[in-house]
Enzyme design. Sequence first.
Site, PDB file in Angstrom:
ATOM      1  N   ARG A  50       0.834  -1.146  -0.029  1.00 30.82           N
ATOM      2  CA  ARG A  50      -0.076   0.108   0.040  1.00 30.82           C
ATOM      3  C   ARG A  50       0.905   1.186  -0.051  1.00 30.82           C
ATOM      4  O   ARG A  50       0.582   2.244  -0.649  1.00 30.82           O
ATOM      5  CB  ARG A  50      -0.930  -0.113   1.333  1.00 30.82           C
ATOM      6  CG  ARG A  50      -1.987   1.167   1.363  1.00 30.82           C
ATOM      7  CD  ARG A  50      -3.010   0.887   2.232  1.00 30.82           C
ATOM      8  NE  ARG A  50      -2.636   1.054   3.653  1.00 30.82           N
ATOM      9  CZ  ARG A  50      -3.437   0.924   4.576  1.00 30.82           C
ATOM     10  NH1 ARG A  50      -4.818   0.546   4.435  1.00 30.82           N
ATOM     11  NH2 ARG A  50      -2.926   1.347   5.777  1.00 30.82           N
ATOM     12  N   ARG A 103      10.013  18.970  -8.547  1.00 30.15           N
ATOM     13  CA  ARG A 103      11.182  18.731  -8.857  1.00 30.15           C
ATOM     14  C   ARG A 103      12.509  19.176  -8.447  1.00 30.15           C
ATOM     15  O   ARG A 103      13.620  18.648  -8.339  1.00 30.15           O
ATOM     16  CB  ARG A 103      11.415  19.391 -10.422  1.00 30.15           C
ATOM     17  CG  ARG A 103      10.399  18.667 -11.561  1.00 30.15           C
ATOM     18  CD  ARG A 103      10.245  19.467 -12.695  1.00 30.15           C
ATOM     19  NE  ARG A 103       9.972  20.647 -12.591  1.00 30.15           N
ATOM     20  CZ  ARG A 103       9.493  21.615 -13.393  1.00 30.15           C
ATOM     21  NH1 ARG A 103       9.569  21.127 -14.765  1.00 30.15           N
ATOM     22  NH2 ARG A 103       9.297  23.006 -13.492  1.00 30.15           N
ATOM     23  N   LYS A 150      -2.484   7.160   1.310  1.00 32.42           N
ATOM     24  CA  LYS A 150      -2.497   7.501   2.606  1.00 32.42           C
ATOM     25  C   LYS A 150      -1.257   8.593   2.612  1.00 32.42           C
ATOM     26  O   LYS A 150      -0.023   8.333   2.848  1.00 32.42           O
ATOM     27  CB  LYS A 150      -1.975   6.143   3.366  1.00 32.42           C
ATOM     28  CG  LYS A 150      -2.502   5.811   4.669  1.00 32.42           C
ATOM     29  CD  LYS A 150      -2.326   4.649   5.068  1.00 32.42           C
ATOM     30  CE  LYS A 150      -2.089   4.502   6.850  1.00 32.42           C
ATOM     31  NZ  LYS A 150      -3.242   5.395   7.389  1.00 32.42           N
ATOM     32  N   GLU A 183     -16.085   6.516   6.539  1.00 29.11           N
ATOM     33  CA  GLU A 183     -15.233   6.029   7.375  1.00 29.11           C
ATOM     34  C   GLU A 183     -15.048   6.752   8.686  1.00 29.11           C
ATOM     35  O   GLU A 183     -15.618   7.809   8.553  1.00 29.11           O
ATOM     36  CB  GLU A 183     -14.014   5.493   6.974  1.00 29.11           C
ATOM     37  CG  GLU A 183     -13.124   6.585   6.251  1.00 29.11           C
ATOM     38  CD  GLU A 183     -11.729   6.517   5.759  1.00 29.11           C
ATOM     39  OE1 GLU A 183     -11.037   5.327   5.883  1.00 29.11           O
ATOM     40  OE2 GLU A 183     -11.324   7.202   4.882  1.00 29.11           O
TER      41      GLU A 183
END
Length: 291
Positions: A50, A103, A150, A183
């Site tokens: 993940r 960058r 995440k 959630e």
Amino acid sequence: MKVYVNGSLVDKKDAKVSVFDHGLLYGDGVFEGIRSYNCLVFKLAEHIDRLFKSAQSIMLKTPLSKKDLEKAIINTLKANNLKDAYIRVVLTRGEGDLGLDPRKCKGNETLIIITDKITLYPKEYYKNGMEIITVPTVRNLPEALNPQIKSLNYLNNILAKIEAINSGFAEAIMLDSLGYVAECTGDNIFVVRESNLYTPPQCMGTLRGITRDTVLDISKKIKIPAHEHVITRHEVYISDECFLTGTAAEIVPVVKVDGRVIGTGVPGPVTKKLMQNFHEVTKKEGIPYKL
Ligand code: PXG
């Protein structure tokens, strides 16, 4: 305490990153929260996968291969002599300048691994269940910042957490932009109705939690029908049982939502069965290490 910072294990007091790190300046980075139980790292491959997916999505290079990251995590646990641990892996864009331009950070990625003792919700929540509320802050829109990433930018969740705390609650339900249950601030949500499990699908505002996946696997094994389906607040209020899942929280029963008593007001049989099975799985499964 020893902390892993860019390839070295250093004392906590020397574990430092630049004030120009874009993880600090912009929340430009990704993380994972992992646990070990009695010298077994739970679902380590899934967490590393993940992390790599989050990094891929924001075009961030991971300085170590998956295998070497696994080794670095195990070495950090050993250096801290931790049998049961909470492991935080943090990967940032690294040092740049005061502009957004990623960058400028090229090749400077910062990788940190912190292992510590775990801090859990009070035992009482697991025995008697917790009370939660729905808060006004909605979960990030997937088109803006996908909750599957995440990322280090957790303000969306922190704002919801502040709203819960200000109202006297430890956790909050966040809705998605359509008003469906997404959630909680650091946990996924499940409801039980007529012996069936329901949890929101991961396509809208819901992180594909690793504990959530573990519960879905367990439910298959013990033959509790499970459905990934949109859930309204009404469906939470009229559910027989409700619980939250997360690496830190594990499985925590919920007995009151927005003032409505859920089911009989105590942790229900399906929740208890899943909690028991979950503990069995954490005792048996995981990547082993020796102290
Ligand atoms: N939703 C969100 C928004 C999360 O941040 C979960 C669900 C549960 O996912 P896992 O894969 O853990 O089952 C999370 C995970 C902490 C902490 O320090 C938070 C999480 C995990 C570990 C620690 O509060 N959130």
